[in-house]
Scaffold this motif. Structure first.
Motif, mmCIF file in Angstrom:
data_model
loop_
_atom_site.group_PDB
_atom_site.id
_atom_site.type_symbol
_atom_site.label_atom_id
_atom_site.label_comp_id
_atom_site.label_asym_id
_atom_site.label_seq_id
_atom_site.Cartn_x
_atom_site.Cartn_y
_atom_site.Cartn_z
ATOM 1 N N PRO A 211 1.001 -1.507 -0.365
ATOM 2 C CA PRO A 211 -0.062 -0.585 0.296
ATOM 3 C C PRO A 211 1.015 1.473 -0.093
ATOM 4 O O PRO A 211 0.395 2.397 -0.497
ATOM 5 C CB PRO A 211 -1.000 0.132 1.406
ATOM 6 C CG PRO A 211 -1.268 -1.560 1.872
ATOM 7 C CD PRO A 211 0.391 -2.061 0.823
ATOM 8 N N GLU A 212 1.779 1.625 1.013
ATOM 9 C CA GLU A 212 2.345 2.824 0.693
ATOM 10 C C GLU A 212 3.310 2.514 -0.719
ATOM 11 O O GLU A 212 3.404 4.155 -0.998
ATOM 12 C CB GLU A 212 3.785 2.812 2.082
ATOM 13 C CG GLU A 212 4.445 3.341 1.521
ATOM 14 C CD GLU A 212 5.940 3.678 3.534
ATOM 15 O OE1 GLU A 212 6.416 4.583 2.933
ATOM 16 O OE2 GLU A 212 5.810 2.966 4.392
ATOM 17 N N PHE A 214 2.713 1.632 -3.384
ATOM 18 C CA PHE A 214 1.742 1.875 -4.137
ATOM 19 C C PHE A 214 1.512 3.301 -4.492
ATOM 20 O O PHE A 214 1.240 3.709 -5.504
ATOM 21 C CB PHE A 214 0.380 1.093 -4.237
ATOM 22 C CG PHE A 214 -0.646 1.229 -4.948
ATOM 23 C CD1 PHE A 214 -0.528 1.035 -6.375
ATOM 24 C CD2 PHE A 214 -1.850 1.863 -4.710
ATOM 25 C CE1 PHE A 214 -1.609 0.752 -7.052
ATOM 26 C CE2 PHE A 214 -3.260 1.840 -5.795
ATOM 27 C CZ PHE A 214 -3.095 1.321 -7.078
ATOM 28 N N GLU A 215 1.119 3.797 -3.309
ATOM 29 C CA GLU A 215 0.659 5.459 -2.615
ATOM 30 C C GLU A 215 1.851 6.226 -3.406
ATOM 31 O O GLU A 215 1.901 7.449 -4.496
ATOM 32 C CB GLU A 215 0.404 5.743 -1.291
ATOM 33 C CG GLU A 215 -0.062 7.341 -1.379
ATOM 34 C CD GLU A 215 -1.438 7.387 -2.212
ATOM 35 O OE1 GLU A 215 -2.018 8.757 -2.619
ATOM 36 O OE2 GLU A 215 -2.541 6.110 -2.337
ATOM 37 N N ARG A 216 3.509 5.883 -3.159
ATOM 38 C CA ARG A 216 4.522 6.371 -3.883
ATOM 39 C C ARG A 216 4.039 6.626 -5.067
ATOM 40 O O ARG A 216 4.829 7.632 -5.915
ATOM 41 C CB ARG A 216 5.966 5.715 -3.236
ATOM 42 C CG ARG A 216 5.566 6.551 -1.873
ATOM 43 C CD ARG A 216 7.520 5.782 -0.900
ATOM 44 N NE ARG A 216 8.320 6.549 -1.615
ATOM 45 C CZ ARG A 216 9.827 6.119 -1.593
ATOM 46 N NH1 ARG A 216 9.980 5.958 -1.337
ATOM 47 N NH2 ARG A 216 10.734 6.571 -2.305
ATOM 48 N N THR A 217 3.856 5.501 -5.629
ATOM 49 C CA THR A 217 4.165 4.660 -6.523
ATOM 50 C C THR A 217 3.145 6.145 -7.770
ATOM 51 O O THR A 217 3.217 6.959 -8.669
ATOM 52 C CB THR A 217 3.143 3.703 -7.351
ATOM 53 O OG1 THR A 217 4.272 3.022 -7.225
ATOM 54 C CG2 THR A 217 3.082 3.454 -9.127
ATOM 55 N N LYS A 218 1.944 5.984 -7.496
ATOM 56 C CA LYS A 218 1.425 7.096 -7.809
ATOM 57 C C LYS A 218 1.898 8.522 -8.040
ATOM 58 O O LYS A 218 1.471 8.959 -8.637
ATOM 59 C CB LYS A 218 -0.666 6.745 -7.635
ATOM 60 C CG LYS A 218 -1.307 5.055 -7.579
ATOM 61 C CD LYS A 218 -2.743 5.997 -7.731
ATOM 62 C CE LYS A 218 -2.607 6.020 -5.145
ATOM 63 N NZ LYS A 218 -4.118 5.712 -5.673
ATOM 64 N N ASN A 219 2.222 8.912 -6.587
ATOM 65 C CA ASN A 219 2.412 10.511 -6.692
ATOM 66 C C ASN A 219 3.384 10.990 -7.356
ATOM 67 O O ASN A 219 3.650 11.779 -7.660
ATOM 68 C CB ASN A 219 3.113 10.642 -4.760
ATOM 69 C CG ASN A 219 1.752 10.345 -4.169
ATOM 70 O OD1 ASN A 219 0.528 10.954 -4.303
ATOM 71 N ND2 ASN A 219 2.062 9.826 -2.523
ATOM 72 N N GLU A 289 8.515 13.943 -3.649
ATOM 73 C CA GLU A 289 8.976 12.686 -3.749
ATOM 74 C C GLU A 289 9.985 12.158 -5.028
ATOM 75 O O GLU A 289 10.775 10.957 -4.817
ATOM 76 C CB GLU A 289 6.635 11.997 -4.456
ATOM 77 C CG GLU A 289 6.373 11.499 -3.005
ATOM 78 C CD GLU A 289 6.616 10.401 -2.677
ATOM 79 O OE1 GLU A 289 7.438 9.495 -2.202
ATOM 80 O OE2 GLU A 289 6.521 10.154 -1.065
#
Length: 306
Positions: A211-212, A214-219, A289
């Motif tokens: 989850p973490e 995945f969120e960094r990927t989108k950001n 990021e």
């Protein structure tokens, strides 16, 4: 511009070897090689492909560009960490109308080549392919294979190169704006190549399952899109979801930068992360990021070396 008959591949690793081999089924292709040189000279080049295996039993492999001599088209696929040798590698291959096509990752490659060889027609190509090197003389093509390309100069060679790639069975898309195509490729390269290293050597499936991460990927993807917009390259935000969906279909794929990192080879830190970060900063775009990831990768590479 005359007809293309002789082609050279400079940097015949996974990418250069694969696309060069596809083209060599129809054209006279010479491969500049290091690691695989002896194996290919002895046994030829083999491609194990999801689209069907094939071989070049008499592939032309050379140790120097002087041995190859002048050609009509040069595919440049060396790692950007070796760009300092380009000034000496390319000249023996050149005629007045020799076309240069860089298939390298990141930003700044066309600018470098045009500065060194301002009179040559120049194109850039973005390779969307899952591919790795196997044992010497073998390339493993796992999925995809599309090439998006565009002309950097204005010499009218784009259609010629596009048609050659298409003729050789390579799914190719011609972009009128090469800069836009470069930034679009970074939307995938920056997060997945980077987080695979920063998170301790994991594949794309593991990144998306965390989850973490995945969120960094989108950001990271959204930061690249904002930076591209500051450079007048508009990328729709829906491109984020499209890239994630495409990556999910790859399964447990190890990006090329991770493979280099794990093998102790140089990682293309500056062209993939450093240059986009610097260009973002020049435009006043905040990319926390990207900056974090850049420093994480630099630290990982430094600690691995030490």
């Amino acid at each position: 511009m005359g007809e293309i008959s002789k082609i050279a591949v400079v940097g015949s690793g996974a990418v250069g070897g694969f696309y060069g081999a596809k083209i060599a089924l129809k054209y006279d292709v010479s491969f500049l090689m290091r690691r695989d040189l002896e194996a290919v000279q002895a046994k030829g080049l083999k491609v194990e492909s999801c689209d069907g295996d094939f071989e070049l039993p008499e592939a032309k492999a050379f140790a120097t560009t002087d041995e190859i001599g002048p050609v009509d088209l040069v595919l440049i696929a060396i790692k950007t960490t070796s760009n300092d040798v380009i000034a000496n590698l390319i000249p023996p291959l050149l005629k007045p109308d020799t076309i240069l096509v860089t298939l390298q990752n990141g930003l700044g490659n066309e600018e470098l080549l045009h500065g060194l060889f301002p009179d040559q027609p120049l194109m850039g190509g973005l390779c969307f392919v899952c591919i790795n090197r196997g044992e010497p003389g073998t390339i493993k093509h796992l999925a995809h294979g599309k090439v998006e390309m565009g002309e950097y100069t204005d010499m009218g060679v784009a259609e010629t190169v596009f048609n050659l790639f298409q003729e050789c069975g390579i799914h190719t898309q011609l972009w009128p704006d090469l800069g836009l195509a470069r930034w679009r490729k970074l939307v995938w390269n920056v997060p997945f190549n980077g987080l695979s290293i920063a998170a301790g050597g994991i594949d794309t499936q593991q990144i998306l399952a965390n989850p973490e991460l995945f969120e960094r990927t989108k950001n990271l993807m959204h930061e690249i899109i904002r930076s591209a917009a500051a450079h007048e390259f508009e990328i729709d935000e829906s491109f984020v979801d499209a890239n994630i969906e495409r990556t999910q279909s790859m399964g447990p794929y190890q990006p090329s930068s991770l493979i280099d990192f794990l093998a102790g080879r140089e990682v293309e830190v500056e062209s993939i992360w450093g240059e986009p970060l610097r260009r973002s900063q020049e435009k006043g775009v905040e990319t926390p990021e990207l900056e974090r990831l850049y420093h994480e990768i630099c630290d990982a590479v430094a600690n691995r070396t030490n």
